[in-house]
Design an enzyme around this catalytic site. Structure first.
Site, PDB file in Angstrom:
ATOM      1  CG  HIS A  96      -5.084   4.990   2.488  1.00 31.32           C
ATOM      2  ND1 HIS A  96      -4.331   5.286   1.369  1.00 31.32           N
ATOM      3  CD2 HIS A  96      -4.925   3.658   2.709  1.00 31.32           C
ATOM      4  CE1 HIS A  96      -3.745   4.185   0.935  1.00 31.32           C
ATOM      5  NE2 HIS A  96      -4.077   3.182   1.737  1.00 31.32           N
ATOM      6  CG  ASP A  98      -3.481   0.060   4.647  1.00 30.07           C
ATOM      7  OD1 ASP A  98      -3.873   0.651   3.626  1.00 30.07           O
ATOM      8  OD2 ASP A  98      -2.312  -0.350   4.799  1.00 30.07           O
ATOM      9  CG  HIS A 254       0.135   4.054   3.256  1.00 28.11           C
ATOM     10  ND1 HIS A 254      -0.527   3.648   4.393  1.00 28.11           N
ATOM     11  CD2 HIS A 254      -0.378   3.323   2.239  1.00 28.11           C
ATOM     12  CE1 HIS A 254      -1.388   2.706   4.082  1.00 28.11           C
ATOM     13  NE2 HIS A 254      -1.330   2.491   2.782  1.00 28.11           N
ATOM     14  NE  ARG A 269      -2.489  -2.989   1.026  1.00 29.38           N
ATOM     15  CZ  ARG A 269      -3.692  -3.022   1.573  1.00 29.38           C
ATOM     16  NH1 ARG A 269      -4.462  -4.095   1.449  1.00 29.38           N
ATOM     17  NH2 ARG A 269      -4.142  -1.981   2.245  1.00 29.38           N
TER      18      ARG A 269
HETATM   19  C1  SIN Z   1      -1.542   0.551  -0.106  1.00 32.13           C
HETATM   20  O1  SIN Z   1      -2.229   1.554   0.026  1.00 32.13           O
HETATM   21  O2  SIN Z   1      -1.536  -0.342   0.728  1.00 32.13           O
HETATM   22  C2  SIN Z   1      -0.654   0.413  -1.331  1.00 32.13           C
HETATM   23  C3  SIN Z   1       0.650   1.099  -1.128  1.00 32.13           C
HETATM   24  C4  SIN Z   1       1.568   0.962  -2.318  1.00 32.13           C
HETATM   25  O3  SIN Z   1       1.272   0.206  -3.246  1.00 32.13           O
HETATM   26  O4  SIN Z   1       2.597   1.629  -2.317  1.00 32.13           O
END
Ligand code: SIN
Length: 278
Positions: A96, A98, A254, A269
């Site tokens: 995806h 974000d 990612h 995050r």
């Molecule tokens: C995310 O999708 O922002 C999480 C990525 C991760 O935890 O590696």
């Protein structure tokens, strides 16, 4: 500071720099250039507090409040991403970009590792501009002007809330008041800073092309999603405590790999405010 690419597709490690030490204007400019050029950058052995992570994030953009998870008490723009030894599901475990379901999706994300599994728990990244470049002239023409509907409820039966509720460690931080989001965006977007075109459909959130049914759209959306994650457009990052990744959601996707059952992974995050894709 040294910049070392980690694959031929995207991603570079930035070495010999402490990002919490008050960066000079020239260091900031070098890091920002590396971010735009490599699309995802990585740092190792950093020591960040939620406040210093937030300060660092501001060199790229303005931290946003993520609607689905409550942030930390004093720094609500920082959310904790936690998978414990007893959790089966992880957060972000499918390809995806974000918040692509928002009218102005997050332009970037800053992720800091606090606790990492002994092995596994890597994050995969894909270069969506390289994926666009590799398309035939005919398909590029066919995609020109096409828009796609992106929904926060796609892929989770019962919506994002149901998905979050399956994450044992994090369900307490889920914001039950969060609304569902749906937005239509161009399938090919132009990066506002680099001018590069990239594909903007993803497996987690893209439901259908605008003006078409889900049934009619499914085949091509799946093909594009598979194309974006071809190995030659990707890189893989192995986390250690103190690692930091900053990725550009306008030119990447990612996937957080869920291959560390029985182990613990804890991250902080921050998503950064974006603009309307064009
Ligand atoms: C995310 O999708 O922002 C999480 C990525 C991760 O935890 O590696």
């Amino acid at each position: 500071m040294r910049i070392r690419p980690i694959s031929g597709a995207l991603g570079a490690e930035i070495l010999d720099i402490s990002i919490s030490d008050g960066l000079t204007n020239s260091e900031t400019a070098t890091i920002r250039d590396a971010f735009l050029e490599n699309k995802v950058i990585f740092f190792r052995e950093q020591k960040l507090t939620p406040k210093s992570q937030s300060e660092f994030a501001r060199i790229f953009g303005e931290p946003d409040i993520y609607p689905f998870i409550r942030g930390l008490e004093d720094t609500p723009e920082v959310t904790e991403i936690l998978k414990t030894e007893t959790d089966a599901k992880n957060f972000g475990g499918s390809w995806h970009s974000d918040t692509s379901y928002m009218p102005e999706p997050a332009m970037g994300t800053v992720l800091y590792a606090l606790e990492t599994p002994e092995f596994g728990g890597d994050t995969l990244f894909a270069n969506t501009a390289a994926a666009y470049d590799a398309l035939s002239v005919g398909l590029k023409k066919a995609l020109d002007g096409l828009r796609a509907i992106n929904s926060s409820d796609h892929g989770y039966k019962g919506g994002r809330a149901a998905g979050m509720a399956r994450l044992d460690a994090m369900k307490g931080t889920f914001n039950p008041a969060a609304q569902s989001y749906e937005s239509d965006h161009p399938v090919v977007r132009t990066h506002p800073e680099t001018g590069l075109k990239s594909l903007f459909v993803n497996r987690s959130h893209t439901v259908r092309f605008k003006g078409m049914t889900e049934d009619e759209s499914r085949g091509l959306i799946h093909w594009l999603c598979d194309h974006i994650i071809r190995p030659e457009f990707t890189c893989r990052f192995q986390w250690q405590p103190g690692s930091v990744a900053v990725w550009d959601n306008r030119a990447t996707q990612h996937h957080a790999v869920n291959d560390y059952q029985g182990q613990r992974r804890r991250m902080h995050r921050i998503t950064l405010k974006g603009d309307k894709p064009n």
